[in-house]
Scaffold this active site. Structure first.
Site, short mmCIF file in Angstrom:
data_model
loop_
_atom_site.label_atom_id
_atom_site.label_comp_id
_atom_site.label_asym_id
_atom_site.label_seq_id
_atom_site.Cartn_x
_atom_site.Cartn_y
_atom_site.Cartn_z
N ARG A 1 -6.99 10.14 -0.18
CA ARG A 1 -6.74 10.60 -1.54
C ARG A 1 -8.02 10.65 -2.37
NH1 ARG A 1 -3.67 6.36 -3.43
NH2 ARG A 1 -3.72 5.30 -1.42
N HIS B 1 0.86 -1.18 0.00
CA HIS B 1 0.00 0.00 0.00
C HIS B 1 0.90 1.23 0.00
CE1 HIS B 1 -3.11 2.88 1.05
NE2 HIS B 1 -4.02 1.93 0.95
#
Length: 490
Positions: A291, A268
Site C-alpha cells: 500500500r 494487521h
C-alpha cells in the site's frame, strides 16, 4: 566473581556466558553487542532454525532523519516521535503519571536512536537499506529496505547471524525450549531448558545454564489457545501471521516481572487469503509496502473504502465493520488488494514471491469488471492531481497508471485482517532492564523486542518492530555486558 548454586552445563569458555533467549532480531542485536565487548554468548531458541518472526519482516525498518530518505522528506526525530505517540493512542495518553513517564522514555529512546540503528546496519553490517517508502500512520517516508531481491528481514537477520557464527564467543543452541528462569533473592542466575543441540539434554530432561539473561523470545499473536485466548478471547478464529507458539511472558511473570498492555493485540489489515487454502490459520503477510508504494484496497463490489495509509488499527476496524465476511472456516473478510505496474515494479522481489505463491495475479482492468474500472479511473485521477481523495490519501508511492483503459495491466489479490503483533509484554525501562511489579529493575535480567510491553500502546507503526529490536536489543547487549564484566569476570 559471583558464585551460583546452579552449575553451568557445557561451558563455552572459561568465563560464564550471557544467555540470550530467542534468535530473532532483538536477540541477534543483543548478542552482537555482547560479542563486541568480548563477552561470550549462548543463544537458546526453541525453533530448529534461527531468525524468529524477524526473518519474515517485509516492509522495512524505520529511521529519521537518514541520508537514505528523499531530499524533500523534511523528516526529524520530533516528527517520528509525534507519529509514534499518535499511533499509541489512548493507552499512552491515559496511562497513570509514572507509567506515562516510562512510556515517554521508551518512545523517546526508540525515535532518537532510529537513525543510528539504520546506520549500524547499513554502514557497519553492510545491509542495503537504501530504498525508503511511507507506510500507514507515518507523516513522512521513513521505512527503509533494500533495493535488491531479498526482503529486509532476511537481509538483516542473515548479516547479523553470519557475523555471530564467525565468532568463537558465540554458540547457538537450536531446539532449546526455556522452561524456567532461575531467580534467587534479588538476582536472576540463569535458566533451565529442554532439548537443544550440543547438550546432553534428551526428551524433557532439564538442562541448567547459569549467567545473566537477555529475553528476546517474541510475542504471542500465534498463541491462539493460550495467552491470546486468555487476554483477547474476542479474537478467536481470526487467522494469524505467526506460528502457533506459546508466549514466554508467563516465565518472566513467574519470577516477579510486571506485565503491561497484554490485551493490546494488533490486527494487521492485510494477510493474504490463498485460494488453495482459504481457511488456513496461518497467513502470509501482505506487506504494508504494497500500500505504501501505491496499492489500494477494494471491497467485494470493487469500491475503495478507506485511506490505505491510515494506521493499521483504523483500516482493520473499517474492514471488520463494513466489509463482507468470507464464507470460510476462519473469521475472514472479503477485501481485494490492487496494484498497478509502477507499484509492482517498486516492490521488486516481494511481487515475484507473491506471484510465485499464487497470492497475487496479473490481469487487466477489463477482466475485473466495470465497477473496478471506474474505481481505478477515479484513483488515477486522484494520483494525477485532477481531484482530491475523499478518504484523505495524499501520498501515492510509485503508482504510475494515469490513463486507464480496459487493457491496462494490474495485479490483484485477496486479503483479510490477521492477528500480527502483540503490544503487551514484560515491563522494561529505557535501559532494557526488566522491571518487577513495583517498577524496580530485576538484577541480571533484560528484555527487548516483542516480548516487552509499553512502547507501542494500542497500535504499533509499521517498520517500528525491526527498529525496536535493534535499538533495545543493542541497549540490552551493552547493559548485560557491563553487568557481566562487573559480576562474572575475575
Amino acid at each position: 566473581m559471583t558464585t551460583s548454586p546452579y552449575p553451568l552445563s557445557s561451558p563455552l569458555t572459561q568465563t560464564q556466558p550471557v544467555i540470550v533467549v530467542g534468535s530473532g532480531l532483538a536477540g541477534l542485536s543483543a548478542a552482537t553487542q555482547l560479542i563486541s565487548h568480548q563477552v561470550p554468548v549462548i543463544m537458546l531458541d526453541r525453533a530448529e532454525k534461527p531468525g524468529g518472526n524477524s526473518i519474515k519482516a517485509s516492509s522495512g525498518i524505520n529511521g529519521a532523519p537518514t541520508k537514505f530518505q528523499p531530499a524533500d522528506a523534511d523528516d526529524s526525530q520530533q516528527l517520528f516521535l509525534a507519529d509514534t505517540v499518535r499511533s499509541a493512542g489512548e493507552v499512552f495518553a491515559n496511562s497513570p503519571a509514572e507509567e506515562h513517564k516510562r512510556r515517554e522514555s521508551l518512545i523517546a529512546t526508540l525515535t532518537a536512536s532510529s537513525a543510528e540503528a539504520v546506520y549500524w546496519l547499513s554502514d557497519e553490517k553492510g545491509v542495503d537499506l537504501s530504498k525508503v517508502c511511507r507506510l500507514g500512520g507515518h507523516s513522512r517516508p521513513r521505512t527503509h529496505r533494500g533495493a535488491g531481491q531479498r526482503p529486509p528481514g532476511i537481509s538483516i537477520v542473515s548479516a547479523l547471524l553470519d557475523s555471530l557464527k564467525a565468532s568463537s564467543l558465540f554458540q547457538l543452541r537450536s531446539g532449546a525450549r526455556v522452561t524456567k528462569v532461575l531467580r534467587e533473592a534479588d538476582e536472576v542466575l540463569g535458566v533451565q531448558y529442554t532439548g537443544g543441540e550440543k547438550t546432553e539434554s534428551k526428551d524433557d530432561t532439564a538442562t541448567t545454564l547459569n549467567g545473566p539473561v537477555v529475553f528476546a523470545s517474541g510475542g504471542f499473536a500465534g498463541d491462539a489457545h493460550g495467552l491470546l485466548a486468555k487476554y483477547r478471547p474476542d479474537l478467536a478464529g481470526i487467522p494469524s501471521t505467526n506460528q502457533a507458539l506459546e508466549g514466554a511472558q508467563p516465565l518472566l511473570e513467574h519470577i516477579g516481572a510486571g506485565l503491561v498492555d497484554m490485551e493490546q493485540v494488533q490486527i494487521h489489515p492485510t494477510g493474504f487469503v490463498d485460494e488453495k487454502e482459504p481457511s488456513a490459520s496461518v497467513k502470509i503477510l501482505a506487506a504494508e509496502a504494497l500500500r505504501g508504494e501505491g496499492g489500494i484496497l477494494l471491497s467485494e463490489d470493487g469500491k475503495r473504502f478507506v485511506n490505505e495509509l491510515d494506521t493499521r488499527e483504523h483500516i482493520t476496524n473499517v474492514i471488520m465493520r463494513s466489509a463482507k465476511p468470507l464464507e470460510t472456516d476462519a473469521r475472514q473478510w472479503d477485501v481485494n488488494l490492487l496494484l498497478d505496474e509502477g507499484t509492482a515494479a517498486a516492490l521488486g522481489s516481494h511481487m515475484g514471491f507473491y506471484l510465485w505463491k499464487g497470492l497475487m495475479r496479473k490481469t487487466t482492468v477489463h477482466e475485473l469488471g466495470s465497477s473496478m474500472l471506474e474505481t481505478i479511473k477515479t484513483y488515477a485521477d486522484i494520483v494525477s492531481g485532477k481531484q482530491s481523495d475523499g478518504f484523505g490519501r495524499t501520498a501515492f508511492g510509485n503508482w504510475t497508471l494515469k490513463d486507464v483503459t480496459p487493457d491496462s495491466v494490474v495485479y490483484i489479490g485477496k486479503v483479510t485482517p490477521v492477528t500480527h503483533f502483540t503490544m503487551g509484554g514484560a515491563t522494561i525501562d529505557e535501559r532494557s532492564q526488566v522491571l518487577d511489579k513495583d517498577g524496580a529493575p530485576i538484577k541480571g535480567l533484560w528484555a527487548a523486542g516483542e516480548v516487552t510491553g509499553g512502547l507501542h500502546g494500542q497500535n504499533r507503526l509499521g517498520g517500528s518492530s525491526l527498529l525496536e529490536c535493534v535499538v533495545f536489543g543493542r541497549i540490552a547487549g551493552n547493559e548485560a555486558a557491563a553487568f557481566h564484566k562487573t559480576h562474572y569476570t575475575s
